[in-house]
Write a protein that holds these residues in place. Structure first.
Motif, PDB file in Angstrom:
ATOM      1  N   ARG A 172      88.416 -30.173 -44.875  1.00 32.67           N
ATOM      2  CA  ARG A 172      87.527 -30.411 -46.018  1.00 32.67           C
ATOM      3  C   ARG A 172      88.338 -30.621 -47.281  1.00 32.67           C
ATOM      4  NH1 ARG A 172      83.624 -25.752 -44.464  1.00 32.67           N
ATOM      5  NH2 ARG A 172      82.385 -26.932 -42.999  1.00 32.67           N
ATOM      6  N   LEU A 178      90.140 -38.113 -51.587  1.00 33.64           N
ATOM      7  CA  LEU A 178      89.188 -38.828 -52.422  1.00 33.64           C
ATOM      8  C   LEU A 178      89.677 -38.859 -53.864  1.00 33.64           C
ATOM      9  CD1 LEU A 178      85.897 -37.270 -51.030  1.00 33.64           C
ATOM     10  CD2 LEU A 178      86.620 -39.642 -50.779  1.00 33.64           C
ATOM     11  N   THR A 218      90.091 -33.822 -47.376  1.00 33.58           N
ATOM     12  CA  THR A 218      89.156 -34.897 -47.726  1.00 33.58           C
ATOM     13  C   THR A 218      89.018 -35.011 -49.240  1.00 33.58           C
ATOM     14  OG1 THR A 218      87.897 -34.394 -45.737  1.00 33.58           O
ATOM     15  CG2 THR A 218      86.791 -35.747 -47.395  1.00 33.58           C
ATOM     16  N   VAL A 219      88.802 -33.872 -49.856  1.00 35.80           N
ATOM     17  CA  VAL A 219      88.621 -33.871 -51.307  1.00 35.80           C
ATOM     18  C   VAL A 219      89.881 -34.385 -51.993  1.00 35.80           C
ATOM     19  CG1 VAL A 219      88.229 -32.401 -53.302  1.00 35.80           C
ATOM     20  CG2 VAL A 219      86.974 -32.002 -51.188  1.00 35.80           C
ATOM     21  N   TYR A 262      81.003 -31.640 -56.716  1.00 36.75           N
ATOM     22  CA  TYR A 262      80.673 -32.920 -56.098  1.00 36.75           C
ATOM     23  C   TYR A 262      81.790 -33.914 -56.398  1.00 36.75           C
ATOM     24  CZ  TYR A 262      75.911 -31.134 -55.699  1.00 36.75           C
ATOM     25  OH  TYR A 262      74.810 -30.384 -55.379  1.00 36.75           O
ATOM     26  N   TYR A 314      80.837 -36.145 -51.896  1.00 36.98           N
ATOM     27  CA  TYR A 314      81.274 -35.098 -50.972  1.00 36.98           C
ATOM     28  C   TYR A 314      81.106 -33.784 -51.710  1.00 36.98           C
ATOM     29  CZ  TYR A 314      84.015 -32.655 -47.455  1.00 36.98           C
ATOM     30  OH  TYR A 314      84.418 -31.801 -46.464  1.00 36.98           O
ATOM     31  N   GLU A 331      80.904 -37.693 -37.526  1.00 37.66           N
ATOM     32  CA  GLU A 331      80.505 -37.027 -38.772  1.00 37.66           C
ATOM     33  C   GLU A 331      78.987 -36.891 -38.876  1.00 37.66           C
ATOM     34  OE1 GLU A 331      82.817 -39.800 -39.035  1.00 37.66           O
ATOM     35  OE2 GLU A 331      84.325 -38.248 -38.758  1.00 37.66           O
ATOM     36  N   TRP A 390      84.721 -36.294 -60.292  1.00 37.95           N
ATOM     37  CA  TRP A 390      83.979 -35.163 -59.723  1.00 37.95           C
ATOM     38  C   TRP A 390      83.218 -34.467 -60.832  1.00 37.95           C
ATOM     39  CZ3 TRP A 390      84.861 -30.229 -61.446  1.00 37.95           C
ATOM     40  CH2 TRP A 390      86.006 -30.072 -62.246  1.00 37.95           C
ATOM     41  N   VAL A 397      82.078 -40.409 -53.939  1.00 38.75           N
ATOM     42  CA  VAL A 397      82.697 -41.237 -52.902  1.00 38.75           C
ATOM     43  C   VAL A 397      82.358 -42.711 -53.126  1.00 38.75           C
ATOM     44  CG1 VAL A 397      82.774 -41.703 -50.424  1.00 38.75           C
ATOM     45  CG2 VAL A 397      82.615 -39.352 -51.240  1.00 38.75           C
ATOM     46  N   SER A 442      79.563 -27.549 -47.049  1.00 37.96           N
ATOM     47  CA  SER A 442      80.321 -28.673 -47.578  1.00 37.96           C
ATOM     48  C   SER A 442      80.114 -29.897 -46.697  1.00 37.96           C
ATOM     49  CB  SER A 442      81.811 -28.334 -47.593  1.00 37.96           C
ATOM     50  OG  SER A 442      82.051 -27.225 -48.420  1.00 37.96           O
ATOM     51  N   GLY A 443      80.149 -31.072 -47.305  1.00 39.11           N
ATOM     52  CA  GLY A 443      80.016 -32.283 -46.509  1.00 39.11           C
ATOM     53  C   GLY A 443      79.559 -33.450 -47.370  1.00 39.11           C
ATOM     54  N   PHE A 444      79.426 -34.605 -46.729  1.00 34.58           N
ATOM     55  CA  PHE A 444      78.976 -35.793 -47.441  1.00 34.58           C
ATOM     56  C   PHE A 444      77.468 -35.713 -47.692  1.00 34.58           C
ATOM     57  CE2 PHE A 444      82.882 -37.188 -45.394  1.00 34.58           C
ATOM     58  CZ  PHE A 444      83.505 -37.870 -46.434  1.00 34.58           C
TER      59      PHE A 444
END
Ligand SMILES: Cc1cc2nc3c(=O)[nH]c(=O)nc-3n(C[C@H](O)[C@H](O)[C@H](O)COP(=O)(O)OP(=O)(O)OC[C@H]3O[C@@H](n4cnc5c(N)ncnc54)[C@H](O)[C@@H]3O)c2cc1C
Ligand SMILES: Cc1cc2nc3c(=O)[nH]c(=O)nc-3n(C[C@H](O)[C@H](O)[C@H](O)COP(=O)(O)OP(=O)(O)OC[C@H]3O[C@@H](n4cnc5c(N)ncnc54)[C@H](O)[C@@H]3O)c2cc1C
Lengths: 530, 530
Positions: A511, A518, A514-515, B450, B502, B127, B477, B453, B428-430
């Motif tokens: 996770r 990004l 990923t952040v 947040y 995300y 995913e 973010w 993306v 957590s996730g998209f």
């Protein structure tokens, strides 16, 4: 309101207080007013049955009642209440995964948000303890207890075994006593399947701050309960508070230490942060209402249940009695509150809340209970049966009643399920090791990163004695063999002393990666705290 | 072995193959050999019942059988198999949270690790998709479907509503067909409770790569099944593969797009990585055995079930038939395997595996099924009943059988539970947003961070129009209002266009902060990837 003929009553919170208020309102005012209920879940948790879920006697889905089934005619909205705007008479709620936010207007607002569990006053407790608030909590306790038996059945380390077989419940009120009774019963029923674990190896402790357990009940019934539990092997420590908890043990304020692998906190009820933020009069964190359950100086705002401070008499001083945080109170308050809202709309006088005691009961598990009904005191099997029948009568909805009765019946005739249901991979968190424990074996992917918190770990290569071992102390880390080569493929990690590590699971690392990715892609600064 | 008179058979994997091998061995060799079974869970998953768990017809705990109940006399060890050392004849296992690692010696090894689900070949699928492998997966699907109905019942956004009410199942074999049938049945039974959702609003799609569904069954039964499902409103797309999946939609290889909020993958079975690492002969990722279920050139190693490549005849070329990955095969293989191990120990000749077909059946949900038993073809209610009775007869253990039969009976007489049980906070996730969606409201703590993306988000202060709005694009973010002041208290965040973020939940941020603090305290370098 000019635009809409119908008054709208908005109820926030789908527990005992909210649900029964909605039901009474809908029934008494059929069609005359619009009733909407906001609830975090699409069901109502029948909390008095949670200890039985923890004991495995009933299925988790059967300890709850679907709101839509129970509340025909009421608009049910599954959402999280975010804020209340008393001036504009609106409530803001967030629904679903996409975070859609709605504003709902009301004519009358009923606040029934209950309480939350706050364990932050005892160091370490929040990190270590299992709680008994929700149905998933109770089910988790059941699975955790069975998991301890599984691991104890095969471990070769005597200290780990002791810890795995020691179960502590903190809090000697209704919830604590019922939970300890159910957990004892679950272990007793499961034990025949674990041939290497004997009853004498199990330690179950109930810690109670006050001078006796069940302060809610008359002294002699509490004494009976304590006696039954002791005979079933439960150690009861009264006048014993918990000073601190760490990964290894519970430290009591009387200086005892208990090395319990399982700690269940049946205490720590506290006002919800949302209730704390509302600009309404409060006492002990609860919303202060009058005997009609209406908030002073707020004619359109009402409160009941655990989040309300409800006077039981007209005394206006320290001697005044208030409604305790019990389901039976919330249940009776709901009836009065619903009637008062309708009276208010119609301009009729309001009725004060008066509690009519039907009695008090507690189940001790193992077909034993204590009860005081209409002044008569019962104990043993009869009290347990009365307890079951009484709650069955309160449970709304025929389907749920049939399902629960079936669970109880099955539990009498077939063996209790010892299936341990748990989530797949190991979650991030603190892990305790005993000296000699192997943490990561040669050739095996560790599944994450270990950060050393205390004690020492030793990294060496068993098949290559020439490589000098490395000793890692607090602040170092190891793991993630295949990703970054920190541990060579033939190396192993082992606890050199008793030690604690913080494990960060691969999926949490992913996770964060990923952040990072990004953010890196666009050269943005990383959020603080990452 | 010199030190121990008794031969030890070690079985790794507690599914159909492993469990029935253990049971037959123990029964046939009572006392003569030691049998130990290693299983990840303390129960055995009855996979043919998983679609019914997904449909809510039976309780998750009832679709599994406790191993200790079913295997008296067998040593059951709940642990994760890590490596097998074929030369030293040992298996390394890791047990419990503390990561205790044990080495277990064997005389005979039975490998029954089944398969894993691998969705990595279709971009985005891993995913987005829900899988149907374990009992928790199936239960999660049930809760997810009910959660979609809840959210659809109150959302005000028509596009979100469409997405929430579109359910896609990928894979038209047994599992996919049974799952789509059960999901349709669940929705049908739940719908009366959601007055704002009509049956016509629901879209259920089954995507099948091959030219027809149920290739395992004769053509006319498959046609019957397709017809029944179509009449119940299930769209069946054959010859349709999935090209890619993103947060918004499924893209098929025929160029269609389906905006499905729920995607269930009933495909993607693949060999387990552990099996892949063993130095044994393999074909199609499966361990190659002879007709006696013994691994060639490894006299003490046996394999069966989904992880074994088992010839059904003596042909040694491309025409050779092999056992399919089905429970009924594993079940019959177990009997032969157990007998062969005993024969091997006693020096008697081994028996080849021959499959005796009892028939094939599939449930379609809603009391419909298709079956071919002893050459006779059934469909409709009778086939469904035969399906239930047949599986009930296979299910080991009287308690479990009684519990399942009770679930079925209750499902006939009381309404199906629509309780949606889920974990507390948002993980957590998209997350996908539609233009105009409010992501964070003024005054509300967002509960995490947040990371943008794609698309744009707008931050502004509704009560202070003088503050210029900020527009955030990919790589920026926002969030964490009270912690670092990135969003001012009176600001809100809103999707300016359709957008994806995300979300990193507070508890994940907290975990990382813990790791940071532990490392910072000691000036150690951060693990790579953090
Ligand atoms: C394990 C246990 C056992 C118990 N046993 C007994 C017993 O045997 N006898 C007895 O009389 N009492 C018992 N009680 C106490 C009893 O359950 C409570 O007094 C009763 O539930 C209070 O009702 P309530 O409506 O005030 O609160 P609750 O029932 O707690 O309901 C509050 C509701 O509000 C929801 N909520 C809170 N915040 C939000 C938000 N922001 N947005 C949306 N929803 C929100 C919650 O999810 C919950 O559904 C027990 C309690 C527990 C925990
Ligand atoms: C949803 C679904 C529905 C199905 N329906 C049918 C049907 O109707 N009819 C039919 O005939 N077949 C059906 N099948 C197929 C059938 O379930 C399989 O063929 C059968 O389970 C194979 O048995 P097995 O023992 O080889 O593997 P499994 O039953 O998958 O067992 C393997 C076991 O090994 C364990 N394991 C794996 N790795 C490790 C490790 N490293 N350490 C410890 N344990 C490990 C797993 O946890 C699992 O318990 C279905 C399958 C699914 C998923």
């Amino acid at each position: 309101m000019a635009t809409s003929a119908m008054r709208k009553v908005l109820i926030i919170g789908g527990g005992f207080g909210g649900v029964f208020t909605a039901r009474h309102l809908q029934r008494q005012a059929r069609g005359r007013i619009a009733v909407e209920l906001i609830s975090r879940n699409n069901f109502f948790v029948f909390q008095p049955l949670l200890p039985e879920v923890a004991g495995g006697g009933i299925h988790p889905a059967d300890a709850v009642v679907p709101l839509r089934l129970f509340l025909p005619g009421v608009t049910v909205r599954v959402a999280e209440v975010r804020t209340v705007d008393l001036a504009k008479k609106t409530v803001h709620v967030a629904a679903g995964r996409g975070g859609e936010i709605d504003q709902l207007a009301y004519d009358h607002l009923v606040i029934a948000l209950g309480q939350v569990v706050d364990l932050s006053r005892t160091p370490g407790l929040a990190e270590r303890a299992l709680v008994m608030k929700d149905v998933t909590d109770a089910f988790h306790i059941r699975n955790h207890v069975l998991g301890c038996l599984e691991e104890a059945a095969t471990t070769m380390d005597p200290r780990r075994r002791t810890s795995l077989l020691t179960f502590a419940v903190i809090g000697g009120g209704f919830t604590g006593v019922e939970t300890v009774g159910e957990v004892q019963d679950l272990i007793r029923k499961a034990l025949p399947f674990y041939s290497s674990v004997r009853a004498a190896d199990i330690r179950i402790v109930l810690l109670q701050h006050a001078a006796r357990i069940l302060p809610e009940l008359p002294e002699h019934l509490a004494a009976y309960a304590a006696d039954r539990l002791r005979r079933r092997g439960v150690e009861i420590l009264v006048k014993t508070g918990v000073k601190a908890v760490d990964l290894e043990r519970i430290e009591t304020d009387s200086g005892q230490t208990i090395d319990a692998g399982t700690i269940i906190a049946a205490m720590g009820n506290a006002p919800s942060p949302l209730v704390q933020r509302l600009p309404l009069p409060r006492e002990h964190g609860q919303i202060l209402v009058d005997r009609h359950l209406r908030v002073r100086d707020n004619d359109h705002v009402w409160a009941l249940g655990d989040n309300a401070r409800i006077p039981l008499d007209d005394a206006d001083d320290a001697s005044a009695a208030h409604a305790p945080a019990l389901a039976q109170f919330a249940y009776q308050e709901a009836k009065v509150l619903a009637a008062n809202i309708l009276a208010c709309i119609d301009g009729r006088p309001l009725t004060p809340f008066v509690y009519r005691s039907l009695g008090t009961m507690a189940s001790l598990g193992g077909r034993q209970g204590v009860a005081e009904v209409l002044g008569m005191k019962f104990s043993g099997f009869l009290a347990w049966l009365a307890w079951r029948l009484f709650y069955l009568s309160l449970i709304p909805g025929l389907s749920t009643r049939v399902r629960i009765a079936t669970d109880w019946l099955l539990d009498l005739i077939v063996s209790r399920s010892i299936v341990e249901i748990r989530a797949g991979s190991t979650p991030s968190g603190f892990v305790r090791y005993f000296a000699g424990d192997v943490v990561v074996e040669p050739g095996v992917e560790p599944g994450g990163v270990y950060v050393v918190v205390s004690g020492q770990f030793r990294i060496d290569a068993p098949d290559d004695p020439a490589t000098p071992p490395r000793v890692l102390a607090a602040g170092s880390w190891f793991g993630n063999r295949f990703r970054d080569q920190e541990l060579a493929t033939n190396e192993q990690a082992r606890a050199d002393t008793d030690a604690v590590a913080y494990f960060v699971a691969q999926e949490d690392l992913a996770r964060l990666a990923t952040v990072r990715a990004l953010l890196d892609d666009h050269h943005a600064p990383a959020p603080i705290g990452l």
